[in-house]
Design a protein around this motif. Structure first.
Motif, PDB file in Angstrom:
ATOM      1  N   PHE A   1       7.616 -13.281  13.887  1.00 40.97           N
ATOM      2  CA  PHE A   1       6.908 -14.320  14.620  1.00 40.97           C
ATOM      3  C   PHE A   1       5.596 -14.642  13.926  1.00 40.97           C
ATOM      4  N   ALA A   2       5.047 -15.787  14.268  1.00 36.96           N
ATOM      5  CA  ALA A   2       3.761 -16.235  13.725  1.00 36.96           C
ATOM      6  C   ALA A   2       2.759 -16.355  14.857  1.00 36.96           C
ATOM      7  N   SER A   3       1.516 -16.022  14.578  1.00 34.69           N
ATOM      8  CA  SER A   3       0.448 -16.175  15.565  1.00 34.69           C
ATOM      9  C   SER A   3      -0.035 -17.617  15.550  1.00 34.69           C
ATOM     10  N   MET A   4      -0.180 -18.199  16.732  1.00 34.10           N
ATOM     11  CA  MET A   4      -0.535 -19.620  16.829  1.00 34.10           C
ATOM     12  C   MET A   4      -2.035 -19.852  16.884  1.00 34.10           C
ATOM     13  N   GLU A   5      -2.831 -18.824  17.218  1.00 33.80           N
ATOM     14  CA  GLU A   5      -4.265 -19.064  17.412  1.00 33.80           C
ATOM     15  C   GLU A   5      -5.164 -18.155  16.590  1.00 33.80           C
ATOM     16  N   CYS A   6      -4.769 -16.931  16.382  1.00 36.65           N
ATOM     17  CA  CYS A   6      -5.637 -16.010  15.646  1.00 36.65           C
ATOM     18  C   CYS A   6      -4.886 -15.476  14.433  1.00 36.65           C
ATOM     19  N   SER A   7      -5.587 -14.729  13.625  1.00 31.94           N
ATOM     20  CA  SER A   7      -4.967 -14.158  12.436  1.00 31.94           C
ATOM     21  C   SER A   7      -3.873 -13.174  12.832  1.00 31.94           C
ATOM     22  N   CYS A   8      -2.781 -13.183  12.059  1.00 33.38           N
ATOM     23  CA  CYS A   8      -1.709 -12.228  12.338  1.00 33.38           C
ATOM     24  C   CYS A   8      -2.186 -10.793  12.116  1.00 33.38           C
ATOM     25  N   LYS A   9      -3.271 -10.632  11.372  1.00 35.05           N
ATOM     26  CA  LYS A   9      -3.863  -9.304  11.180  1.00 35.05           C
ATOM     27  C   LYS A   9      -4.309  -8.714  12.515  1.00 35.05           C
ATOM     28  N   THR A  10      -4.780  -9.570  13.442  1.00 33.60           N
ATOM     29  CA  THR A  10      -5.236  -9.086  14.752  1.00 33.60           C
ATOM     30  C   THR A  10      -4.089  -8.469  15.527  1.00 33.60           C
ATOM     31  N   LEU A  11      -2.928  -9.132  15.545  1.00 28.92           N
ATOM     32  CA  LEU A  11      -1.764  -8.583  16.247  1.00 28.92           C
ATOM     33  C   LEU A  11      -1.287  -7.303  15.573  1.00 28.92           C
ATOM     34  N   HIS A  12      -1.251  -7.336  14.248  1.00 25.46           N
ATOM     35  CA  HIS A  12      -0.803  -6.155  13.515  1.00 25.46           C
ATOM     36  C   HIS A  12      -1.722  -4.967  13.786  1.00 25.46           C
ATOM     37  N   GLU A  13      -3.013  -5.247  13.920  1.00 25.87           N
ATOM     38  CA  GLU A  13      -3.968  -4.173  14.166  1.00 25.87           C
ATOM     39  C   GLU A  13      -3.763  -3.551  15.536  1.00 25.87           C
ATOM     40  N   PHE A  14      -3.415  -4.359  16.538  1.00 24.00           N
ATOM     41  CA  PHE A  14      -3.152  -3.804  17.863  1.00 24.00           C
ATOM     42  C   PHE A  14      -1.934  -2.886  17.833  1.00 24.00           C
ATOM     43  N   ILE A  15      -0.875  -3.319  17.151  1.00 24.32           N
ATOM     44  CA  ILE A  15       0.346  -2.509  17.095  1.00 24.32           C
ATOM     45  C   ILE A  15       0.072  -1.203  16.349  1.00 24.32           C
ATOM     46  N   GLY A  16      -0.531  -1.314  15.170  1.00 19.36           N
ATOM     47  CA  GLY A  16      -0.842  -0.113  14.400  1.00 19.36           C
ATOM     48  C   GLY A  16      -1.837   0.783  15.095  1.00 19.36           C
ATOM     49  N   GLY A  17      -2.794   0.181  15.813  1.00 26.05           N
ATOM     50  CA  GLY A  17      -3.788   0.968  16.536  1.00 26.05           C
ATOM     51  C   GLY A  17      -3.170   1.811  17.628  1.00 26.05           C
ATOM     52  N   TYR A  18      -2.243   1.230  18.390  1.00 27.56           N
ATOM     53  CA  TYR A  18      -1.592   2.001  19.452  1.00 27.56           C
ATOM     54  C   TYR A  18      -0.729   3.128  18.871  1.00 27.56           C
ATOM     55  N   ILE A  19      -0.087   2.865  17.748  1.00 26.08           N
ATOM     56  CA  ILE A  19       0.702   3.922  17.112  1.00 26.08           C
ATOM     57  C   ILE A  19      -0.224   5.024  16.607  1.00 26.08           C
ATOM     58  N   PHE A  20      -1.380   4.650  16.074  1.00 21.99           N
ATOM     59  CA  PHE A  20      -2.364   5.648  15.634  1.00 21.99           C
ATOM     60  C   PHE A  20      -2.835   6.498  16.812  1.00 21.99           C
ATOM     61  N   LEU A  21      -3.120   5.862  17.955  1.00 19.78           N
ATOM     62  CA  LEU A  21      -3.594   6.610  19.121  1.00 19.78           C
ATOM     63  C   LEU A  21      -2.515   7.549  19.658  1.00 19.78           C
ATOM     64  N   SER A  22      -1.259   7.137  19.544  1.00 21.09           N
ATOM     65  CA  SER A  22      -0.179   7.991  20.048  1.00 21.09           C
ATOM     66  C   SER A  22       0.002   9.241  19.194  1.00 21.09           C
ATOM     67  N   MET A  23      -0.575   9.252  17.992  1.00 24.31           N
ATOM     68  CA  MET A  23      -0.444  10.393  17.091  1.00 24.31           C
ATOM     69  C   MET A  23      -1.504  11.460  17.343  1.00 24.31           C
ATOM     70  N   ARG A  24      -2.441  11.186  18.251  1.00 22.09           N
ATOM     71  CA  ARG A  24      -3.489  12.168  18.526  1.00 22.09           C
ATOM     72  C   ARG A  24      -2.891  13.413  19.165  1.00 22.09           C
ATOM     73  N   SER A  25      -3.290  14.567  18.663  1.00 19.47           N
ATOM     74  CA  SER A  25      -2.743  15.822  19.174  1.00 19.47           C
ATOM     75  C   SER A  25      -3.571  16.310  20.362  1.00 19.47           C
ATOM     76  N   SER A  26      -3.119  17.400  20.973  1.00 20.54           N
ATOM     77  CA  SER A  26      -3.822  17.961  22.134  1.00 20.54           C
ATOM     78  C   SER A  26      -4.998  18.832  21.723  1.00 20.54           C
ATOM     79  N   GLU A  27      -5.224  19.009  20.426  1.00 23.63           N
ATOM     80  CA  GLU A  27      -6.343  19.822  19.964  1.00 23.63           C
ATOM     81  C   GLU A  27      -7.658  19.113  20.249  1.00 23.63           C
ATOM     82  N   LYS A  28      -8.574  19.822  20.889  1.00 23.92           N
ATOM     83  CA  LYS A  28      -9.837  19.205  21.279  1.00 23.92           C
ATOM     84  C   LYS A  28     -10.773  18.999  20.091  1.00 23.92           C
ATOM     85  N   ASN A  29     -10.569  19.767  19.023  1.00 21.75           N
ATOM     86  CA  ASN A  29     -11.487  19.690  17.884  1.00 21.75           C
ATOM     87  C   ASN A  29     -10.942  18.854  16.738  1.00 21.75           C
ATOM     88  N   GLN A  30      -9.938  18.038  17.012  1.00 23.38           N
ATOM     89  CA  GLN A  30      -9.364  17.219  15.951  1.00 23.38           C
ATOM     90  C   GLN A  30     -10.387  16.194  15.467  1.00 23.38           C
TER      91      GLN A  30
END
Length: 712
Positions: free
Chosen positions: A667-696
């Motif tokens: 798909f193509a973004s109609m109003e903002c850069s496609c980088k913005t959408l890609h960043e949201f998807i990658g950001g959520y995947i990055f957050l899901s990789m956080r471990s339960s270690e408190k000192n990470q």
């Protein structure tokens, strides 16, 4: 201009003009293309011959909109020629930052590093953990929401040197104070700071206990350490804690001047075009010194909200949730709105009272550590075995729900009503039978696989309506299925099972019981407390009850619908269920109730599918991506991150490409850069990789790899 050294030979040198922004002095240096950037700065400082600390300065190229930060790279490698006009300017500059609670901090931040790193530094100074959940957002005017976002974005990002100075984040030209809208940046009155010229000023409310602004010295603003001669640092530390962890109340009418109030899904999507690129510096995105910018939670995946360490962070999450509901950025039912209003009222009551100390005494430290170890071992056991499985003592037992419930598959131009079936929920499947006796055979009605479904509540407590809307993915889109229940307890169990099954989990998962209890708790808060032997609802009258302005607690559509006196009474009735909570419990309950809403955590964008003819809506959430109707917001199809194999951007045609196990989405973004959408998807995947270690530690390199879209 060529230089003749001895009258017969040209040495290849040329003149380079550099503006020293601090002094507003321009110097012309004779350089050669093989001179490195560090040598240029040394030569410039020697030419100035002024005893100042230039260590925070770097070269900025306005025409190319980039920093020249690689000190060992040469002018030729940067393609700097004689027509270039460089600036020698500080990398740290003042920035007015609005927090989620609408308070404004004037901070000194690094304009030369990636925006993500600037956010990390800012959150460290504010005492907020997990800065990866936040980002900077441009301030757009109300008129901008009505325009094509790409045009607004280009106008705000552009710093045109031919105009009368660079543009601010609002698209207006700078004035001497850097303020916007006549100097009014926040509903909190601004006051003069203490001491000499400040580098970090907190714009505060005159109604707060500390009716002053506080400043600290040095460009590396408050970070918990004290420098010699910083006489206000100690008071500033305590002041920051009390101010940002307990925001003074703001009337809604005043706050609406500083809030977005989107009227439809198009405007909700347009707001999200204002997020800054995490991989690019502030300066390169058109942000200039003294500009106004917003710091908000970007990713709705809050990790380890701990009252002991996160008083400021919890308060800012609560404030962002509160204003999102009051400004109608997110929808809720009337009963739910009364609960939110009651919790908000309880927060305001408790904010003026002493709260229990979260820190354990020295004598109980060992005991608390033992409790934490026991709790960790229990969590580990449940995660390995599953709480539902261990409760039965049989690892072969598969949890199952069996109930009579009503079923409806809505279709256009039909008047079909709900039909009663005996239904079973096992693993991730719901089966429907005519009666309990026929449950041993094959389903007569349908067998639904709930994996990948959207489960939305359809509840009205006053009408005793308990329902679930299931949106089941099909090749041509999403098929809607409605389930109705007779009892609240029945609804909570099935809703919790549907939520887990939509993620591919079963009722054997350790989180099932907690999910059921969370649903019961949220519905319980919507029930008024009734005195024994009385037909009327009892609620405690507080001294502040007469001062309640209901428009400050509920969205305007409810305020217009319900009379003021009746609204106050309903808020007080709902408050009777939460009046025993302390300040932190009320804030956390508010956040938890907010997270239970169907629209929670969905960020909208206007897109067009590669094979589509009309614009649609793409919703990006913490665990899924939703294709939606642009006008109604109805779900058309849902994809889970767990089935996402790869995602990237085709920069030639500006398309986002998502490869799922069973589908490929382009798909193509109609109003903002496609980088913005890609960043949201990658950001959520990055957050899901956080471990339960408190000192990470925060892996910034991994964040940029996942969000960059392979675009260097």
């Amino acid at each position: 201009m060529a230089y003749v050294a001895d009258g017969t030979r040209v040495d290849g040198s040329w003149e380079l003009n550099i503006l020293v922004t601090d002094l507003q002095v321009e110097r012309t240096l004779r350089v050669m293309g093989d001179l490195h950037i560090g040598g240029v700065m040394v030569k410039l400082v020697q030419e100035l011959d002024i005893a100042l600390d230039w260590s925070d300065h770097a070269l900025w190229w306005p025409e190319k909109n980039k920093w020249l930060l690689r000190a060992r790279s040469t002018l030729d490698q940067y393609n700097v020629q004689a027509d270039a006009r460089l600036q020698f300017t500080p990398m740290h500059k003042n920035l007015k930052v609005q927090l989620p609670d609408l308070q404004v901090l004037e901070l000194r931040v690094d304009f030369s590093i990636k925006c993500f790193a600037t956010v990390v530094q800012t959150c460290k100074e504010l005492g907020m953990r997990h800065p990866e959940e936040l980002s900077f957002l441009r301030k757009w005017d109300r008129d901008d929401l009505k325009k094509v976002a790409k045009e607004v974005h280009k106008r705000k990002k552009r710093g045109d040197p031919d105009q009368n100075g660079p543009l601010t984040a609002n698209g207006t030209h700078h004035n001497s104070s850097g303020s916007l809208d006549g100097g009014k940046l926040s509903p909190y009155p601004s006051r003069s700071p203490i001491g000499p010229s400040p580098t970090s000023t907190l714009v505060r409310s005159a109604n707060s206990p500390h009716n002053l602004s506080t400043s600290i010295s040095g460009y590396s603003t408050f970070n918990g350490t004290l420098s010699p001669g910083s006489m206000h640092s100690l008071s500033f530390e305590g002041f920051m804690e009390s101010t940002l962890a307990n925001s003074p109340p703001v009337p809604a009418k005043e706050a609406f001047q500083y809030l977005y109030r989107p009227r439809n899904f198009q405007e909700k999507a347009r707001i999200n075009c204002a997020w800054l690129d995490s991989s690019t510096s502030l300066m390169e995105q058109g942000i200039r010194e003294n500009d106004f910018i917003m710091l908000k939670f970007k990713f709705y995946n809050f990790y380890d909200l701990n009252p002991k360490y996160d008083a400021i962070r919890i308060n800012q999450v609560y404030e962002q949730a509160k204003w999102a509901l009051i400004a109608e950025e997110i929808d809720c039912t009337e009963e739910e709105m009364m609960v939110f209003a009651a919790l908000q009222f309880q927060v305001q009551l408790q904010s003026g009272l002493p709260q229990p100390d979260l820190d354990q005494s020295q004598g109980t430290n060992n005991h608390s550590e033992d409790d934490e170890i026991d709790a960790a071992l229990k969590d580990l056991q449940e995660s390995l075995e599953g709480s539902a499985v261990s409760s039965h003592g049989d690892i072969t037992h598969i949890p199952e729900l069996c109930d009579y419930l009503r079923f409806l598959k809505p279709r256009k131009l039909t008047l079909k009503s709900y039909k009663r079936y005996y239904s079973t929920f096992k693993d991730t499947f719901i089966s429907f039978y005519r009666s309990k006796e026929e449950a041993a055979g094959p389903p007569v009605m349908a067998r639904i696989d709930v994996r990948g479904c959207e489960a939305q509540p359809d509840v009205n407590l006053s009408a005793r309506k308990y329902g679930i809307k299931l949106f089941v993915p099909e090749p041509e889109g999403m098929s809607e299925i409605c389930l109705r229940f007779d009892m609240e307890e029945q609804y909570c169990k099935w809703m919790a099972a549907c939520k887990l099954a939509s993620k591919g989990k079963t009722m054997a998962d350790s989180s099932y019981e907690a999910e059921v209890q969370a649903l019961q708790s949220f519905l319980g808060m919507q029930h008024p407390v009734v005195s024994p032997g009385s037909n009327t609802t009892s609620f405690s009258t507080t001294p502040n009850q007469a001062d309640i302005q209901p428009e400050d607690y509920v969205a305007s559509r409810f305020f217009k619908k319900i009379k003021s006196k009746s609204l106050i009474q309903r808020i007080m009735e709902a408050h009777s269920s939460v009046q025993e909570m302390n300040l932190m419990e009320a804030k956390l309950a508010y956040i938890k109730a907010w997270q239970s809403l169907p629209e929670y955590g969905i960020t909208y964008f206007r897109i067009k599918m590669s094979n589509g003819k009309k614009e649609e809506l793409m919703g990006i959430a913490q665990n899924r991506i939703i294709r939606m109707d642009l006008n109604s917001g109805d779900s058309l199809k849902t994809w889970r991150y767990s089935t996402l194999q790869s995602w990237h951007v085709n920069w030639e045609v500006e398309n986002v490409i998502l490869d799922f196990e069973q589908d490929k989405v382009t798909f193509a973004s109609m109003e903002c850069s496609c980088k913005t959408l890609h960043e949201f998807i990658g950001g959520y995947i990055f957050l899901s990789m956080r471990s339960s270690e408190k000192n990470q530690s925060l892996n910034e390199e991994m964040f940029h790899k996942l969000t960059g879209g392979w675009h260097e």
